[in-house]
Design an enzyme around this catalytic site. Structure first.
Site, short mmCIF file in Angstrom:
data_model
loop_
_atom_site.label_atom_id
_atom_site.label_comp_id
_atom_site.label_asym_id
_atom_site.label_seq_id
_atom_site.Cartn_x
_atom_site.Cartn_y
_atom_site.Cartn_z
N ALA A 1 0.84 -1.20 0.00
CA ALA A 1 0.00 0.00 0.00
C ALA A 1 0.87 1.25 0.00
CB ALA A 1 -0.91 -0.01 1.22
N GLU B 1 2.80 -6.22 7.29
CA GLU B 1 1.98 -5.21 7.97
C GLU B 1 2.21 -5.16 9.48
OE1 GLU B 1 -0.29 -6.37 4.22
OE2 GLU B 1 0.87 -7.41 5.77
N GLY C 1 -0.02 -5.46 0.35
CA GLY C 1 -1.11 -5.49 -0.62
C GLY C 1 -0.73 -6.15 -1.92
N GLU D 1 -1.21 -9.75 -1.26
CA GLU D 1 -2.65 -10.00 -1.20
C GLU D 1 -3.27 -10.02 -2.59
OE1 GLU D 1 -4.34 -8.21 2.87
OE2 GLU D 1 -3.03 -6.82 1.81
#
Length: 255
Positions: free
Chosen positions: A61, A129, A106, A109
């Site tokens: 992110a 994270e 991300g 993911e």
């Protein structure tokens, strides 16, 4: 645009293009959701490749953007974040992630939303994270555990460590490791092979597996049964069976 969709040989390539690290800011997330929906609906797209380019898949992110968000802002945003990734996971066609370089946070993911993952031999994946005092928020705690099992997922999520391509392969986090220069070529070839297959049967197979994993065995069998019987109404089923009887297996041309 930070994400683009290009179509060739019935394969749609969703290309992340936000140099230098393809950080997944809000605009990129929203664009990803739009293009996933477009790829899902286009008849000329029969399979999909997700690619970040030759240097990096996606390094996570946009931390600077997230740092400026408070709790109410993230409460409002988090559903949209997950929706963008879910849109990719629910493309009713085969999807392969072509992973060069980093696929972190991300980015990892996003790779988890694909049906198949081809990684470069220099790729690094992870869910870091926890090092920010957070947990994965775009499906990582759910899709990673379903893919590699809860204990391996907890190892990656609890420690935030990066794994190299060979370990990712051993964990089941990726499905194939190839030289970095061949990642996109092999991903496109995998997708193109399936793009020539029976589109409705592939959709039925994907939805049966994915939906079945979310429920009990009896409900999963009912999902499979309904799709199996429903495919007897399709032209591709007629073509496939006729070709098998007349020419032998594996020679059908599906329209």
């Amino acid at each position: 645009m930070t994400v683009n969709l290009e179509v060739a040989d019935r394969v749609g390539t969703i290309r992340l293009d936000r140099p230098p690290m393809n950080a997944l800011d809000i605009a990129t997330q929203d664009r990803l959701r739009e293009l996933a929906a477009e790829a899902a609906g286009r008849d000329d797209v029969r399979a999909v490749v997700i690619w970040g380019g030759e240097k990096v898949f996606a390094a996570g992110a946009d931390i600077k953007e997230m740092q400026a968000m408070d709790h109410p802002a993230m409460v409002a945003r988090s559903k949209h974040l997950q929706d963008a990734f879910t849109a990719v996971a629910r493309i009713p066609k085969p999807v392969v992630a072509a992973i060069n370089g980093y696929a972190l946070g991300g980015g990892c993911e996003l790779a988890l939303c694909a049906d198949f993952r081809i990684a470069a031999d220099n790729a690094k994946l992870g869910q870091p994270e926890i090092l920010l005092g957070l947990i994965p928020g775009a499906g990582g705690t759910q899709r990673l555990a379903r893919l590699v099992g809860p204990s391996k997922a907890k190892d990656l999520i609890f420690t935030g460590r990066h794994v190299k391509a060979d370990e990712a392969l051993a964990l089941g986090l990726v499905d194939r490791v190839v030289p970095a220069a061949e990642v996109y070529e092999q991903a496109h070839a995998w997708a193109a092979r399936l793009a020539a297959g029976p589109a409705m049967a592939l959709r039925a197979a994907k939805e049966s597996v994915d939906a079945g994993l979310e429920t009990d065995i009896d409900t999963g069998l009912a999902i499979e049964r309904n799709w199996f019987a429903g495919l007897f109404a399709t032209e591709d089923r007629e073509t496939g069976m006729r070709s098998f009887v007349e020419e032998g297996p594996g020679k059908a041309t599906f329209r």
